[in-house]
Design a protein around this motif. Structure first.
Motif, mmCIF file in Angstrom:
data_model
loop_
_atom_site.group_PDB
_atom_site.id
_atom_site.type_symbol
_atom_site.label_atom_id
_atom_site.label_comp_id
_atom_site.label_asym_id
_atom_site.label_seq_id
_atom_site.Cartn_x
_atom_site.Cartn_y
_atom_site.Cartn_z
ATOM 1 N N UNK A 156 53.524 87.720 -6.528
ATOM 2 C CA UNK A 156 53.902 86.957 -7.724
ATOM 3 C C UNK A 156 55.389 86.601 -7.709
ATOM 4 N N UNK A 157 56.210 87.468 -7.095
ATOM 5 C CA UNK A 157 57.622 87.116 -6.959
ATOM 6 C C UNK A 157 57.769 85.971 -5.951
ATOM 7 N N UNK A 216 46.890 82.738 -10.803
ATOM 8 C CA UNK A 216 47.412 82.683 -12.158
ATOM 9 C C UNK A 216 48.834 82.124 -12.179
ATOM 10 N N UNK A 218 40.889 87.224 -14.665
ATOM 11 C CA UNK A 218 41.956 87.671 -15.566
ATOM 12 C C UNK A 218 41.714 87.128 -16.971
ATOM 13 N N UNK A 220 54.574 97.572 -6.817
ATOM 14 C CA UNK A 220 54.161 96.172 -6.690
ATOM 15 C C UNK A 220 52.894 95.913 -7.495
ATOM 16 N N UNK A 227 53.487 96.146 -11.314
ATOM 17 C CA UNK A 227 54.221 94.973 -11.796
ATOM 18 C C UNK A 227 53.308 93.748 -11.790
ATOM 19 N N UNK A 228 52.439 93.647 -10.764
ATOM 20 C CA UNK A 228 51.516 92.509 -10.710
ATOM 21 C C UNK A 228 50.580 92.530 -11.910
ATOM 22 N N UNK A 260 52.428 91.460 -14.800
ATOM 23 C CA UNK A 260 52.626 90.017 -14.662
ATOM 24 C C UNK A 260 51.392 89.272 -15.171
ATOM 25 N N UNK A 261 50.214 89.826 -14.893
ATOM 26 C CA UNK A 261 48.969 89.175 -15.302
ATOM 27 C C UNK A 261 48.697 89.308 -16.800
ATOM 28 N N UNK A 304 57.834 93.340 -14.345
ATOM 29 C CA UNK A 304 56.655 92.506 -14.090
ATOM 30 C C UNK A 304 56.430 91.499 -15.210
ATOM 31 N N UNK A 336 59.004 88.665 -15.036
ATOM 32 C CA UNK A 336 58.715 87.613 -14.068
ATOM 33 C C UNK A 336 57.748 86.607 -14.692
ATOM 34 N N UNK A 342 62.457 89.793 -10.443
ATOM 35 C CA UNK A 342 61.820 89.873 -9.126
ATOM 36 C C UNK A 342 62.721 90.565 -8.120
ATOM 37 N N UNK A 360 62.691 94.313 -8.441
ATOM 38 C CA UNK A 360 61.491 94.889 -7.823
ATOM 39 C C UNK A 360 61.665 94.928 -6.318
#
Lengths: 305, 295
Positions: free
Chosen positions: A135-136, A246, A258, B227, B230-231, B234-235, B247, B250, B269, B272
């Motif tokens: 995602x980064x 996403x 999701x 990771x 954080x993902x 992020x979601x 996360x 971001x 980011x 991380x």
């Protein structure tokens, strides 16, 4: 073993979702208070009153024939919803796998064969890229190549083959990024190991052409761990693509999973989870099979080709 | 997640001597290992005290400052809501670092106990547990976390629990082979003959001698946990906004990225990435060392 794993996994998925809070009747009626008759009709239509095991067996039986039930909020077939979106995910995963194989193995072989600067560059690159989560990577690629340079479209899927490739390029690289490092590292280590073997050193000292040695003696043996790691990586991409889909608002099954999880669309979460787990298990089984054909020692039944 | 045992490369004799014996935590990891440890220590301090040393209130919004760059003592500028970015990064370190730490501790606990128990008992118990773990293998960590967010509720708790469970089979598999190797040693047999109880041998001797490999695996796992967690945030299924978390940041910064203000996403980011690089490098060195020690 494959069947047993899938069977138990499907049971776990169904049972977990069965325990999930939430009332399907309320979801169906959208907050209005239904009459008792209406409740009864709905309960019968969606088999809400059957015992758990009966519902599980029915769900699994239908799933085997490709029917994953009905999404209650959307009142639409889960299989159809998945079929509309799985193409995007498959394309994305295929594209990313291609990148991983070409760049990852390429870098790994380069680092494995050439000591010194080339090798060090490969090590530094793979250390860096291993630490960048997908995602980064998505955000960085979006910011640099889509927003600032404007080379690629920002979001969405695109129409037609060329346009689709253009739309999927950045997501595929984002998805591939950290896996490239893993594949490069394993490739480098196994190429290095094979180069140090006695039969390779003997071949070199006898003056057999370098290219031939690398192709026949080094790559052939190094192919076994490389195949394993590529297989495991590709299998895991199906789940990992959810994050990238996403980030780039692609309409694939990952992003849909999701969205379904956020809106508590139980049937869709069940269906897509089952698909992803099944793909993961099947791809791993294929890797095991390839492993046996690449390395005749693994199973005695295979003839050395 | 894919956690793979790297093929162990041959180690030159000089390093073999350096590795030595005993517990001192960082011996034999070299300069890089020590630098990484310093970075991680710093990160841990920020995680614990970050909210306290933040120069501004991380949750104070001021829309007229949205996307404003460096300004007075706001060294990194503001995010899309006009909140001080540096303060949010400092405050966000807590969930971003302590979350994965909890995941690592839990899955190391599950994994170690299962590994030692299966290696010790063997037989049918081993077969059943290994089969159960094989099924768990079929669930990618993210999928398990998504299911947990539906069954429990979206949040750090559900995500951490799901990841701990998802990583357990990987840890158990690696540690089980180490435990089997250790189990076949003469000193264990000697202790058994002396009549020590099984769990005493397991905890005081077997477990203790496996400590280097446990620490190494735990360090490597931390990178994956960070990771993945954080993902999930992020979601939108992990830490919930407006709470600061790397996360989450971001994700919330993504609207800024599209408008040409990528600071929030990129800074979060970068935090991380830096921690993950440090932890990966240290983990690699610790695991090189642990294969020497247990061999």
């Amino acid at each position: 073993m494959l069947i047993v794993t899938l069977f138990v996994a499907s049971f776990a998925i169904y049972a977990a979702m069965y325990l999930a809070p939430g009332n399907p009747i309320a979801a169906l009626t959208g907050g209005r208070t239904p009459t008792p008759q209406a409740i009864q009709v709905l309960e019968e239509r969606y088999h809400l009153n059957d015992p758990f095991l009966v519902r599980y067996v029915r769900w699994l039986g239908n799933a085997l024939t490709g029917d994953l039930g009905v999404s209650i909020p959307l009142r639409s077939d889960v299989s159809t919803l998945i079929r509309q979106r799985i193409g995007t995910t498959v394309q994305l995963v295929a594209f990313a796998s291609l990148i991983i194989v070409v760049v990852g193995i390429g870098l790994g072989v380069l680092g494995g064969l050439r000591r010194g600067i080339v090798d060090n560059v490969v090590i530094v690159l793979s250390t860096l890229s291993a630490a960048v989560p997908s995602f980064v990577a998505s955000i960085i690629l979006l910011s640099v190549f889509a927003v600032n340079l404007g080379w690629f479209p920002v979001l969405g899927g695109g129409d037609g083959f060329v346009d689709q490739v253009r739309h999927l390029t950045l997501p595929a690289f984002a998805l591939a990024f950290s896996s490239i490092a893993l594949v490069a590292r394993i490739t480098r280590a196994s190429v290095r190991e094979e180069m140090g073997r006695e039969h390779v050193q003997t071949a070199i000292s006898r003056g057999i052409p370098y290219r031939l040695i690398v192709r026949r003696h080094v790559m052939r043996n190094a192919a076994i761990p490389i195949t394993t790691i590529v297989g495991i990586t590709v299998a895991s991409l199906f789940a990992a693509s959810a994050v990238v889909e996403r980030a780039f608002t692609l309409n694939g099954i990952g992003a849909y999973l999701i969205q379904a999880a956020l809106s508590k669309d139980i049937a869709v979460v069940q269906g897509i989870s089952l698909v992803i787990v099944a793909v993961f298990v099947v791809v791993n089984a294929i890797v095991d099979f390839l492993y046996a054909t690449l390395d005749p020692r693994v199973s005695l039944g295979t003839s050395a080709s | 997640m894919s956690l793979v045992e790297l093929p162990t490369t041959a180690v030159p004799p000089a390093r073999r001597r350096l590795a030595g014996r005993g517990l001192p935590l960082l011996r034999g990891t070299g300069l890089v290992g020590h630098l990484c440890a310093i970075v991680l220590l710093g990160a841990l301090l920020v995680a614990v005290f970050g909210a306290a040393i933040a120069p501004h209130d991380p949750d104070l919004t001021n829309l007229s400052f949205a996307f404003v760059g460096r300004f007075q003592d706001h060294y990194l500028g503001f995010d899309s809501q006009g909140r001080d970015l540096l303060s949010r990064l400092l405050a966000g370190a807590r969930t971003s670092i302590l979350g994965p730490l909890v995941v690592v501790l839990l899955s190391m606990l599950f994994g170690t106990v299962l590994a030692i128990a299966t290696a010790w008992k063997g037989g049918r118990f081993d077969t059943i547990v290994s089969a159960a773990l094989d099924v768990l293998f079929a669930f990618p960590a993210i999928v398990l976390a998504i299911i947990a967010s539906v069954v429990i509720e979206p949040g750090l708790k559900a995500a951490s629990l799901a990841l701990s469970v998802a990583y357990t089979p990987y840890i158990a598999r690696v540690l089980r082979s180490a435990a089997l190797r250790e189990r076949s040693r003469d000193y264990i047999a000697a202790l058994e003959v002396q009549g020590l109880r099984a769990w005493v041998i397991c905890v005081r001797h077997l477990g203790r001698n496996m400590l280097p490999i446990i620490v190494a695996q735990g360090t490597i796992l931390f990178g994956y946990a960070m990771v993945d967690l954080a993902a999930i945030s992020f979601l939108g299924l992990g830490v919930q906004p407006p709470q600061a978390d790397w996360g989450v940041m971001v994700a919330t910064g993504q609207s800024g990225v599209l408008q040409g203000y990528p600071m929030e996403s990129l800074c979060a980011g970068l935090c991380i990435v830096v921690v993950v690089i440090a932890v990966n490098l240290l983990g690699e060195r610790l695991s090189d060392r642990s294969t020497l020690v247990t061999r």
